[in-house]
Design a protein around this motif. Structure first.
Motif, mmCIF file in Angstrom:
data_model
loop_
_atom_site.group_PDB
_atom_site.id
_atom_site.type_symbol
_atom_site.label_atom_id
_atom_site.label_comp_id
_atom_site.label_asym_id
_atom_site.label_seq_id
_atom_site.Cartn_x
_atom_site.Cartn_y
_atom_site.Cartn_z
ATOM 1 N N PHE A 204 -34.093 -5.608 1.759
ATOM 2 C CA PHE A 204 -33.557 -4.339 1.267
ATOM 3 C C PHE A 204 -33.468 -3.302 2.379
ATOM 4 O O PHE A 204 -32.492 -2.543 2.470
ATOM 5 C CB PHE A 204 -34.428 -3.800 0.121
ATOM 6 C CG PHE A 204 -34.221 -4.501 -1.187
ATOM 7 C CD1 PHE A 204 -33.058 -4.334 -1.908
ATOM 8 C CD2 PHE A 204 -35.193 -5.347 -1.695
ATOM 9 C CE1 PHE A 204 -32.855 -4.973 -3.117
ATOM 10 C CE2 PHE A 204 -35.014 -5.997 -2.899
ATOM 11 C CZ PHE A 204 -33.847 -5.818 -3.612
ATOM 12 N N LYS A 205 -34.500 -3.290 3.238
ATOM 13 C CA LYS A 205 -34.476 -2.340 4.363
ATOM 14 C C LYS A 205 -33.349 -2.668 5.335
ATOM 15 O O LYS A 205 -32.683 -1.766 5.855
ATOM 16 C CB LYS A 205 -35.830 -2.369 5.086
ATOM 17 C CG LYS A 205 -36.992 -1.869 4.240
ATOM 18 C CD LYS A 205 -38.312 -1.982 4.998
ATOM 19 C CE LYS A 205 -39.477 -1.529 4.126
ATOM 20 N NZ LYS A 205 -40.799 -1.681 4.817
ATOM 21 N N ASP A 206 -33.127 -3.947 5.574
ATOM 22 C CA ASP A 206 -32.047 -4.349 6.479
ATOM 23 C C ASP A 206 -30.680 -3.986 5.892
ATOM 24 O O ASP A 206 -29.768 -3.575 6.621
ATOM 25 C CB ASP A 206 -32.120 -5.851 6.755
ATOM 26 C CG ASP A 206 -33.341 -6.227 7.569
ATOM 27 O OD1 ASP A 206 -33.899 -5.341 8.248
ATOM 28 O OD2 ASP A 206 -33.739 -7.412 7.524
ATOM 29 N N ILE A 207 -30.553 -4.155 4.585
ATOM 30 C CA ILE A 207 -29.291 -3.796 3.936
ATOM 31 C C ILE A 207 -29.023 -2.301 4.092
ATOM 32 O O ILE A 207 -27.898 -1.883 4.385
ATOM 33 C CB ILE A 207 -29.325 -4.194 2.447
ATOM 34 C CG1 ILE A 207 -29.324 -5.712 2.309
ATOM 35 C CG2 ILE A 207 -28.149 -3.586 1.680
ATOM 36 C CD1 ILE A 207 -29.562 -6.204 0.898
ATOM 37 N N LYS A 208 -30.060 -1.502 3.894
ATOM 38 C CA LYS A 208 -29.895 -0.055 4.036
ATOM 39 C C LYS A 208 -29.592 0.325 5.481
ATOM 40 O O LYS A 208 -28.847 1.277 5.749
ATOM 41 C CB LYS A 208 -31.165 0.643 3.547
ATOM 42 C CG LYS A 208 -31.054 2.156 3.558
ATOM 43 C CD LYS A 208 -32.340 2.796 3.049
ATOM 44 C CE LYS A 208 -32.223 4.318 3.089
ATOM 45 N NZ LYS A 208 -33.485 4.965 2.610
ATOM 46 N N ARG A 209 -30.167 -0.444 6.425
ATOM 47 C CA ARG A 209 -29.983 -0.112 7.843
ATOM 48 C C ARG A 209 -28.577 -0.438 8.327
ATOM 49 O O ARG A 209 -28.003 0.299 9.126
ATOM 50 C CB ARG A 209 -31.020 -0.890 8.668
ATOM 51 C CG ARG A 209 -31.053 -0.532 10.149
ATOM 52 C CD ARG A 209 -32.389 -0.958 10.737
ATOM 53 N NE ARG A 209 -32.696 -2.342 10.403
ATOM 54 C CZ ARG A 209 -32.331 -3.385 11.146
ATOM 55 N NH1 ARG A 209 -31.625 -3.186 12.254
ATOM 56 N NH2 ARG A 209 -32.677 -4.609 10.807
ATOM 57 N N MET B 231 -21.896 -10.768 6.141
ATOM 58 C CA MET B 231 -22.083 -9.813 7.246
ATOM 59 C C MET B 231 -23.547 -9.681 7.640
ATOM 60 O O MET B 231 -23.875 -9.558 8.825
ATOM 61 C CB MET B 231 -21.515 -8.452 6.846
ATOM 62 C CG MET B 231 -19.996 -8.407 6.794
ATOM 63 S SD MET B 231 -19.327 -6.733 6.577
ATOM 64 C CE MET B 231 -19.816 -6.410 4.890
ATOM 65 N N LEU B 232 -24.453 -9.719 6.645
ATOM 66 C CA LEU B 232 -25.874 -9.555 6.954
ATOM 67 C C LEU B 232 -26.413 -10.744 7.739
ATOM 68 O O LEU B 232 -27.091 -10.572 8.774
ATOM 69 C CB LEU B 232 -26.654 -9.376 5.648
ATOM 70 C CG LEU B 232 -28.140 -9.035 5.786
ATOM 71 C CD1 LEU B 232 -28.330 -7.763 6.592
ATOM 72 C CD2 LEU B 232 -28.780 -8.893 4.405
ATOM 73 N N ILE B 233 -26.130 -11.957 7.290
ATOM 74 C CA ILE B 233 -26.620 -13.142 8.003
ATOM 75 C C ILE B 233 -25.934 -13.281 9.357
ATOM 76 O O ILE B 233 -26.573 -13.639 10.362
ATOM 77 C CB ILE B 233 -26.412 -14.403 7.141
ATOM 78 C CG1 ILE B 233 -27.326 -14.351 5.917
ATOM 79 C CG2 ILE B 233 -26.678 -15.668 7.948
ATOM 80 C CD1 ILE B 233 -27.219 -15.551 5.010
ATOM 81 N N ALA B 234 -24.637 -12.973 9.412
ATOM 82 C CA ALA B 234 -23.947 -13.017 10.708
ATOM 83 C C ALA B 234 -24.534 -11.986 11.662
ATOM 84 O O ALA B 234 -24.612 -12.229 12.880
ATOM 85 C CB ALA B 234 -22.451 -12.770 10.504
ATOM 86 N N SER C 111 -22.781 -17.881 -0.905
ATOM 87 C CA SER C 111 -22.605 -16.883 0.154
ATOM 88 C C SER C 111 -23.487 -17.190 1.358
ATOM 89 O O SER C 111 -23.048 -17.041 2.510
ATOM 90 C CB SER C 111 -22.927 -15.488 -0.393
ATOM 91 O OG SER C 111 -22.112 -15.176 -1.501
ATOM 92 N N MET C 112 -24.703 -17.621 1.120
ATOM 93 C CA MET C 112 -25.604 -17.955 2.224
ATOM 94 C C MET C 112 -25.089 -19.173 2.983
ATOM 95 O O MET C 112 -25.212 -19.247 4.219
ATOM 96 C CB MET C 112 -27.018 -18.196 1.690
ATOM 97 C CG MET C 112 -27.673 -16.950 1.104
ATOM 98 S SD MET C 112 -29.322 -17.232 0.432
ATOM 99 C CE MET C 112 -30.268 -17.501 1.923
ATOM 100 N N ARG D 242 -15.993 -11.005 11.735
ATOM 101 C CA ARG D 242 -15.185 -12.166 11.346
ATOM 102 C C ARG D 242 -15.260 -12.422 9.840
ATOM 103 O O ARG D 242 -14.329 -12.986 9.250
ATOM 104 C CB ARG D 242 -15.651 -13.415 12.098
ATOM 105 C CG ARG D 242 -15.478 -13.352 13.595
ATOM 106 C CD ARG D 242 -15.704 -14.726 14.208
ATOM 107 N NE ARG D 242 -15.947 -14.632 15.628
ATOM 108 C CZ ARG D 242 -14.991 -14.528 16.545
ATOM 109 N NH1 ARG D 242 -13.735 -14.492 16.161
ATOM 110 N NH2 ARG D 242 -15.290 -14.437 17.829
ATOM 111 N N VAL D 243 -16.357 -12.031 9.229
ATOM 112 C CA VAL D 243 -16.523 -12.259 7.790
ATOM 113 C C VAL D 243 -15.422 -11.541 7.014
ATOM 114 O O VAL D 243 -14.772 -12.114 6.140
ATOM 115 C CB VAL D 243 -17.909 -11.783 7.332
ATOM 116 C CG1 VAL D 243 -18.060 -11.945 5.821
ATOM 117 C CG2 VAL D 243 -19.003 -12.544 8.065
ATOM 118 N N GLY D 244 -15.197 -10.265 7.340
ATOM 119 C CA GLY D 244 -14.149 -9.512 6.666
ATOM 120 C C GLY D 244 -12.764 -10.052 6.947
ATOM 121 O O GLY D 244 -11.924 -10.133 6.043
#
Length: 364
Positions: free
Chosen positions: A12-17, A199-202, A269-270, A281-283
Protein backbone atom coordinates in the motif's frame (compact mmCIF):
# COMPACT_ATOMS: atom_id res chain seq x y z
CA UNK A 1 2.37 -13.76 10.00
CA UNK A 2 4.09 -10.50 10.98
CA UNK A 3 6.18 -10.50 7.83
CA UNK A 4 3.04 -11.16 5.75
CA UNK A 5 1.32 -8.07 7.17
CA UNK A 6 4.56 -6.13 6.78
CA UNK A 7 4.59 -6.78 3.04
CA UNK A 8 0.82 -6.32 2.89
CA UNK A 9 1.16 -2.79 4.28
CA UNK A 10 4.37 -2.13 2.37
CA UNK A 11 2.53 -2.68 -0.92
CA UNK A 12 0.00 0.00 0.00
CA UNK A 13 2.85 2.37 0.81
CA UNK A 14 4.53 1.62 -2.51
CA UNK A 15 1.27 2.24 -4.36
CA UNK A 16 0.91 5.61 -2.66
CA UNK A 17 4.55 6.44 -3.41
CA UNK A 18 4.25 5.73 -7.16
CA UNK A 19 1.85 8.43 -8.33
CA UNK A 20 1.11 6.75 -11.69
CA UNK A 21 0.25 3.46 -9.97
CA UNK A 22 -1.88 5.19 -7.34
CA UNK A 23 -3.78 7.13 -10.00
CA UNK A 24 -4.43 4.00 -12.04
CA UNK A 25 -5.09 1.46 -9.34
CA UNK A 26 -6.97 3.54 -6.76
CA UNK A 27 -8.23 6.74 -8.35
CA UNK A 28 -8.97 5.02 -11.68
CA UNK A 29 -12.03 3.14 -10.46
CA UNK A 30 -13.26 6.10 -8.41
CA UNK A 31 -12.98 8.63 -11.23
CA UNK A 32 -14.27 6.29 -13.91
CA UNK A 33 -17.22 5.47 -11.69
CA UNK A 34 -18.21 9.14 -11.56
CA UNK A 35 -17.31 10.42 -15.00
CA UNK A 36 -18.07 7.49 -17.31
CA UNK A 37 -21.83 7.32 -16.56
CA UNK A 38 -22.11 11.14 -16.61
CA UNK A 39 -21.95 11.18 -20.41
CA UNK A 40 -25.02 8.94 -20.51
CA UNK A 41 -26.95 10.56 -17.66
CA UNK A 42 -29.77 11.54 -20.02
CA UNK A 43 -30.05 7.80 -20.84
CA UNK A 44 -31.77 8.47 -24.17
CA UNK A 45 -30.61 10.48 -27.15
CA UNK A 46 -32.53 13.65 -27.93
CA UNK A 47 -32.69 16.15 -30.77
CA UNK A 48 -31.67 13.60 -33.41
CA UNK A 49 -31.71 15.15 -36.91
CA UNK A 50 -33.86 13.59 -39.62
CA UNK A 51 -34.78 14.48 -43.21
CA UNK A 52 -38.43 14.30 -44.28
CA UNK A 53 -39.08 13.59 -47.95
CA UNK A 54 -42.60 14.90 -48.47
CA UNK A 55 -43.76 13.76 -51.90
CA UNK A 56 -47.44 13.87 -50.97
CA UNK A 57 -47.69 17.60 -50.14
CA UNK A 58 -51.12 17.07 -48.55
CA UNK A 59 -52.85 18.17 -45.37
CA UNK A 60 -52.05 14.76 -43.87
CA UNK A 61 -48.30 15.02 -44.61
CA UNK A 62 -48.19 18.53 -43.12
CA UNK A 63 -49.98 17.28 -40.02
CA UNK A 64 -47.43 14.45 -39.69
CA UNK A 65 -44.56 16.94 -39.96
CA UNK A 66 -46.09 19.24 -37.34
CA UNK A 67 -46.60 16.33 -34.95
CA UNK A 68 -43.02 15.11 -35.39
CA UNK A 69 -41.70 18.60 -34.59
CA UNK A 70 -43.19 18.35 -31.10
CA UNK A 71 -41.27 15.12 -30.35
CA UNK A 72 -38.23 15.90 -28.12
CA UNK A 73 -36.25 12.95 -29.49
CA UNK A 74 -36.34 14.19 -33.06
CA UNK A 75 -35.31 17.36 -34.85
CA UNK A 76 -36.39 17.92 -38.44
CA UNK A 77 -33.23 19.10 -40.15
CA UNK A 78 -34.78 19.57 -43.60
CA UNK A 79 -37.97 18.92 -45.56
CA UNK A 80 -37.59 18.11 -49.24
CA UNK A 81 -39.30 16.24 -52.05
CA UNK A 82 -36.02 14.84 -53.44
CA UNK A 83 -35.10 11.46 -51.94
CA UNK A 84 -31.56 11.50 -53.42
CA UNK A 85 -30.84 14.79 -51.70
CA UNK A 86 -31.97 13.32 -48.37
CA UNK A 87 -29.87 10.20 -48.94
CA UNK A 88 -26.79 12.33 -49.49
CA UNK A 89 -27.45 14.17 -46.20
CA UNK A 90 -27.51 10.86 -44.32
CA UNK A 91 -24.38 9.57 -46.05
CA UNK A 92 -22.48 12.72 -44.99
CA UNK A 93 -23.80 12.20 -41.40
CA UNK A 94 -25.75 15.48 -41.40
CA UNK A 95 -28.85 13.49 -40.51
CA UNK A 96 -29.55 10.13 -38.90
CA UNK A 97 -32.68 9.04 -40.76
CA UNK A 98 -35.05 9.69 -43.65
CA UNK A 99 -38.84 9.61 -43.39
CA UNK A 100 -40.43 9.13 -46.81
CA UNK A 101 -44.04 10.26 -47.22
CA UNK A 102 -44.87 8.93 -50.70
CA UNK A 103 -47.14 10.42 -53.31
CA UNK A 104 -50.89 9.90 -52.86
CA UNK A 105 -50.36 8.93 -49.21
CA UNK A 106 -53.60 10.52 -48.08
CA UNK A 107 -55.77 9.01 -50.80
CA UNK A 108 -54.12 5.57 -50.66
CA UNK A 109 -54.61 5.44 -46.91
CA UNK A 110 -58.36 5.77 -47.34
CA UNK A 111 -58.62 3.56 -50.42
CA UNK A 112 -56.46 0.61 -49.33
CA UNK A 113 -54.61 1.23 -46.03
CA UNK A 114 -52.84 -2.15 -46.06
CA UNK A 115 -50.93 -1.21 -49.21
CA UNK A 116 -49.97 2.24 -47.98
CA UNK A 117 -46.21 2.57 -47.57
CA UNK A 118 -44.36 5.07 -45.37
CA UNK A 119 -40.61 4.61 -45.65
CA UNK A 120 -38.19 4.97 -42.76
CA UNK A 121 -34.47 4.74 -43.54
CA UNK A 122 -32.08 4.82 -40.58
CA UNK A 123 -28.31 5.23 -40.62
CA UNK A 124 -26.55 2.12 -39.31
CA UNK A 125 -23.58 4.11 -37.98
CA UNK A 126 -25.15 4.50 -34.49
CA UNK A 127 -27.88 1.89 -34.15
CA UNK A 128 -28.22 2.15 -30.37
CA UNK A 129 -28.63 5.91 -30.56
CA UNK A 130 -31.04 6.12 -33.48
CA UNK A 131 -33.46 3.56 -32.06
CA UNK A 132 -35.15 6.60 -30.52
CA UNK A 133 -35.98 7.84 -34.01
CA UNK A 134 -37.90 4.67 -34.82
CA UNK A 135 -39.89 4.71 -31.58
CA UNK A 136 -40.55 8.45 -31.81
CA UNK A 137 -41.72 8.32 -35.41
CA UNK A 138 -43.87 5.26 -34.79
CA UNK A 139 -45.82 6.96 -32.01
CA UNK A 140 -46.20 10.19 -34.02
CA UNK A 141 -47.37 8.41 -37.18
CA UNK A 142 -49.77 6.19 -35.25
CA UNK A 143 -51.38 9.21 -33.58
CA UNK A 144 -51.81 11.21 -36.80
CA UNK A 145 -53.09 8.27 -38.87
CA UNK A 146 -55.61 7.25 -36.24
CA UNK A 147 -56.98 10.79 -36.10
CA UNK A 148 -57.10 10.97 -39.89
CA UNK A 149 -58.99 7.69 -40.19
CA UNK A 150 -61.45 8.65 -37.46
CA UNK A 151 -62.40 11.75 -39.45
CA UNK A 152 -63.05 9.62 -42.53
CA UNK A 153 -64.49 6.62 -40.69
CA UNK A 154 -67.51 6.38 -42.98
CA UNK A 155 -65.29 6.13 -46.01
CA UNK A 156 -62.82 3.56 -44.70
CA UNK A 157 -63.50 0.26 -42.95
CA UNK A 158 -59.87 0.00 -41.86
CA UNK A 159 -59.13 -0.14 -38.15
CA UNK A 160 -55.52 0.19 -36.98
CA UNK A 161 -54.19 -2.81 -35.11
CA UNK A 162 -53.40 -2.45 -31.44
CA UNK A 163 -49.84 -1.21 -30.95
CA UNK A 164 -47.20 -3.53 -29.57
CA UNK A 165 -45.94 -2.47 -26.15
CA UNK A 166 -42.31 -3.35 -25.48
CA UNK A 167 -41.57 -3.98 -21.80
CA UNK A 168 -37.84 -4.30 -21.04
CA UNK A 169 -37.16 -6.89 -18.36
CA UNK A 170 -33.62 -6.04 -17.27
CA UNK A 171 -33.25 -2.39 -18.36
CA UNK A 172 -36.52 -0.73 -17.35
CA UNK A 173 -35.42 2.72 -18.56
CA UNK A 174 -34.34 1.36 -21.95
CA UNK A 175 -31.45 3.78 -21.56
CA UNK A 176 -28.00 3.59 -23.05
CA UNK A 177 -26.26 4.32 -19.74
CA UNK A 178 -28.07 1.56 -17.85
CA UNK A 179 -27.24 -0.78 -20.74
CA UNK A 180 -23.56 0.00 -21.23
CA UNK A 181 -22.14 0.87 -17.79
CA UNK A 182 -23.05 -2.40 -15.99
CA UNK A 183 -21.01 -4.15 -18.70
CA UNK A 184 -18.15 -1.66 -18.58
CA UNK A 185 -17.82 -1.66 -14.76
CA UNK A 186 -16.15 -5.11 -14.47
CA UNK A 187 -13.83 -4.18 -17.34
CA UNK A 188 -12.84 -0.96 -15.52
CA UNK A 189 -11.77 -3.03 -12.51
CA UNK A 190 -10.05 -5.55 -14.79
CA UNK A 191 -8.01 -2.91 -16.63
CA UNK A 192 -7.10 -0.75 -13.64
CA UNK A 193 -5.71 -3.81 -11.83
CA UNK A 194 -3.92 -5.05 -14.96
CA UNK A 195 -2.27 -1.69 -15.59
CA UNK A 196 -1.60 -0.83 -11.95
CA UNK A 197 -0.04 -4.17 -11.04
CA UNK A 198 1.94 -4.19 -14.27
CA UNK A 199 3.44 -0.75 -13.60
CA UNK A 200 4.16 -1.56 -9.94
CA UNK A 201 5.95 -4.86 -10.58
CA UNK A 202 7.76 -3.41 -13.60
CA UNK A 203 8.88 -0.57 -11.35
CA UNK A 204 10.24 -3.07 -8.82
CA UNK A 205 12.09 -4.97 -11.54
CA UNK A 206 13.47 -1.79 -13.11
CA UNK A 207 15.22 -0.82 -9.87
CA UNK A 208 16.34 -4.28 -8.79
CA UNK A 209 15.99 -7.95 -9.50
CA UNK A 210 12.72 -8.55 -7.67
CA UNK A 211 12.49 -12.14 -6.45
CA UNK A 212 9.81 -11.97 -3.75
CA UNK A 213 9.73 -14.46 -0.91
CA UNK A 214 6.54 -16.43 -0.44
CA UNK A 215 5.19 -14.11 2.26
CA UNK A 216 6.12 -11.06 0.20
CA UNK A 217 4.44 -12.53 -2.88
CA UNK A 218 1.18 -13.32 -1.09
CA UNK A 219 1.28 -10.05 0.87
CA UNK A 220 1.46 -8.22 -2.45
CA UNK A 221 -1.37 -10.37 -3.80
CA UNK A 222 -3.56 -9.70 -0.74
CA UNK A 223 -3.14 -5.93 -0.93
CA UNK A 224 -4.14 -5.74 -4.60
CA UNK A 225 -6.94 -8.21 -3.90
CA UNK A 226 -8.30 -5.87 -1.21
CA UNK A 227 -8.22 -2.86 -3.53
CA UNK A 228 -9.98 -4.80 -6.29
CA UNK A 229 -12.78 -6.06 -4.03
CA UNK A 230 -13.40 -2.55 -2.69
CA UNK A 231 -13.48 -1.19 -6.24
CA UNK A 232 -16.11 -3.77 -7.26
CA UNK A 233 -18.31 -3.06 -4.24
CA UNK A 234 -17.97 0.66 -4.90
CA UNK A 235 -19.03 0.34 -8.55
CA UNK A 236 -21.70 -2.35 -8.11
CA UNK A 237 -23.12 -0.72 -5.00
CA UNK A 238 -22.65 3.02 -4.66
CA UNK A 239 -22.30 4.00 -8.33
CA UNK A 240 -25.19 1.81 -9.50
CA UNK A 241 -27.31 3.37 -6.73
CA UNK A 242 -26.12 6.90 -7.49
CA UNK A 243 -27.11 6.68 -11.16
CA UNK A 244 -30.14 4.48 -10.45
CA UNK A 245 -28.98 1.59 -12.59
CA UNK A 246 -30.61 -1.84 -12.17
CA UNK A 247 -28.82 -3.55 -9.29
CA UNK A 248 -29.09 -6.09 -6.50
CA UNK A 249 -30.61 -8.80 -8.66
CA UNK A 250 -28.66 -11.53 -6.86
CA UNK A 251 -26.82 -9.76 -4.05
CA UNK A 252 -25.35 -12.84 -2.37
CA UNK A 253 -24.27 -14.28 -5.69
CA UNK A 254 -22.46 -11.03 -6.43
CA UNK A 255 -20.67 -11.16 -3.07
CA UNK A 256 -19.51 -14.68 -3.90
CA UNK A 257 -18.40 -13.80 -7.42
CA UNK A 258 -16.41 -10.65 -6.58
CA UNK A 259 -13.50 -12.29 -4.68
CA UNK A 260 -13.24 -15.08 -7.27
CA UNK A 261 -13.15 -12.56 -10.10
CA UNK A 262 -10.65 -10.29 -8.35
CA UNK A 263 -8.41 -13.21 -7.39
CA UNK A 264 -8.30 -14.30 -11.04
CA UNK A 265 -7.53 -10.81 -12.34
CA UNK A 266 -4.80 -10.14 -9.76
CA UNK A 267 -3.14 -13.46 -10.62
CA UNK A 268 -3.38 -12.70 -14.34
CA UNK A 269 -1.96 -9.20 -13.79
CA UNK A 270 0.99 -10.48 -11.78
CA UNK A 271 1.77 -13.02 -14.49
CA UNK A 272 1.49 -10.49 -17.33
CA UNK A 273 3.64 -8.01 -15.38
CA UNK A 274 6.58 -10.41 -15.47
CA UNK A 275 6.98 -9.73 -19.20
CA UNK A 276 7.68 -6.00 -18.78
CA UNK A 277 10.95 -4.40 -17.82
CA UNK A 278 9.75 -0.81 -17.24
CA UNK A 279 6.42 0.80 -16.21
CA UNK A 280 6.04 2.87 -19.39
CA UNK A 281 5.83 -0.21 -21.59
CA UNK A 282 2.84 -1.49 -19.62
CA UNK A 283 0.68 1.43 -20.74
CA UNK A 284 1.92 1.28 -24.32
CA UNK A 285 0.96 -2.38 -24.68
CA UNK A 286 -2.05 -2.90 -22.41
CA UNK A 287 -4.13 0.27 -22.76
CA UNK A 288 -5.35 -0.57 -26.31
CA UNK A 289 -6.57 -3.98 -25.13
CA UNK A 290 -9.60 -2.38 -23.42
CA UNK A 291 -11.51 -1.96 -26.68
CA UNK A 292 -10.66 -5.49 -27.82
CA UNK A 293 -11.73 -7.06 -24.53
CA UNK A 294 -15.03 -5.17 -24.52
CA UNK A 295 -15.74 -6.16 -28.12
CA UNK A 296 -15.05 -9.81 -27.33
CA UNK A 297 -17.35 -9.72 -24.29
CA UNK A 298 -20.41 -9.93 -26.54
CA UNK A 299 -21.95 -6.72 -25.20
CA UNK A 300 -21.53 -4.43 -28.18
CA UNK A 301 -21.91 -7.23 -30.75
CA UNK A 302 -23.32 -10.76 -30.24
CA UNK A 303 -20.62 -13.41 -29.98
CA UNK A 304 -22.71 -15.73 -32.14
CA UNK A 305 -22.35 -13.28 -35.03
CA UNK A 306 -18.54 -13.27 -34.82
CA UNK A 307 -16.21 -15.65 -36.67
CA UNK A 308 -15.59 -18.90 -34.84
CA UNK A 309 -11.92 -18.13 -34.02
CA UNK A 310 -13.03 -14.94 -32.24
CA UNK A 311 -15.73 -16.84 -30.38
CA UNK A 312 -13.15 -19.36 -29.15
CA UNK A 313 -10.77 -16.57 -28.17
CA UNK A 314 -13.48 -14.75 -26.23
CA UNK A 315 -14.24 -17.89 -24.22
CA UNK A 316 -10.59 -18.04 -23.12
CA UNK A 317 -10.67 -14.51 -21.68
CA UNK A 318 -11.57 -13.98 -18.00
CA UNK A 319 -13.00 -10.57 -18.89
CA UNK A 320 -15.68 -12.13 -21.12
CA UNK A 321 -16.91 -14.44 -18.38
CA UNK A 322 -16.74 -11.68 -15.74
CA UNK A 323 -18.71 -9.11 -17.74
CA UNK A 324 -21.45 -11.59 -18.64
CA UNK A 325 -21.52 -12.97 -15.11
CA UNK A 326 -21.95 -9.63 -13.33
CA UNK A 327 -24.63 -8.44 -15.75
CA UNK A 328 -26.49 -11.67 -15.04
CA UNK A 329 -26.09 -11.29 -11.28
CA UNK A 330 -26.59 -7.55 -10.83
CA UNK A 331 -29.15 -6.74 -13.51
CA UNK A 332 -30.91 -10.01 -14.37
CA UNK A 333 -30.89 -11.57 -10.91
CA UNK A 334 -30.13 -15.08 -12.15
CA UNK A 335 -29.60 -17.86 -9.58
CA UNK A 336 -26.00 -18.53 -8.60
CA UNK A 337 -26.25 -22.03 -10.04
CA UNK A 338 -26.50 -20.61 -13.57
CA UNK A 339 -23.20 -18.72 -13.32
CA UNK A 340 -21.43 -21.62 -11.61
CA UNK A 341 -19.49 -22.62 -14.80
CA UNK A 342 -18.13 -19.07 -15.01
CA UNK A 343 -17.08 -19.15 -11.36
CA UNK A 344 -15.28 -22.47 -11.91
CA UNK A 345 -13.50 -21.11 -14.99
CA UNK A 346 -12.36 -17.95 -13.16
CA UNK A 347 -11.22 -19.98 -10.14
CA UNK A 348 -9.15 -22.46 -12.16
CA UNK A 349 -7.73 -19.71 -14.37
CA UNK A 350 -6.79 -17.66 -11.31
CA UNK A 351 -4.98 -20.59 -9.68
CA UNK A 352 -3.11 -21.34 -12.92
CA UNK A 353 -1.92 -17.75 -13.41
CA UNK A 354 -0.98 -17.42 -9.74
CA UNK A 355 1.29 -20.47 -10.00
CA UNK A 356 2.83 -19.22 -13.25
CA UNK A 357 3.41 -15.75 -11.78
CA UNK A 358 5.07 -17.24 -8.70
CA UNK A 359 7.37 -19.43 -10.81
CA UNK A 360 8.38 -16.61 -13.14
CA UNK A 361 9.05 -14.11 -10.36
CA UNK A 362 11.04 -16.62 -8.28
CA UNK A 363 13.13 -17.72 -11.25
CA UNK A 364 13.78 -14.19 -12.49
Amino acid sequence: MKSFFFYFLKTFKDIKRFSAVFTTLVLGAILYGFFYPTAYKAQQAEDLPIIIVDQDQSALSHQIINTIQSNPNIRIAHVTSNFLEAQQQVQTQKADAILLLPEHLSSDLLADPKNTGVGLYISSAYLIRVKQIASGLASSLEYVIQNHLERFGKVSHFHPKLPIHQIPLFNPLSGYGSYIFPSVAPLIVHQTILLGVGMLIAGYREKLVWRPKSKEFFGFFASIFTIGCLACLYLFGFIFWLYDYPRGGNFWGMLLAVPIFIGCIVSLSMFVATFFDMPERVGHVLVPTSIVLFLLSGTSWPLQSMPLPLQWLSLCLPSTHAIQMFVQLNQMGVPTLIILPKLIFLSLTGILFLILAYIRLKNK
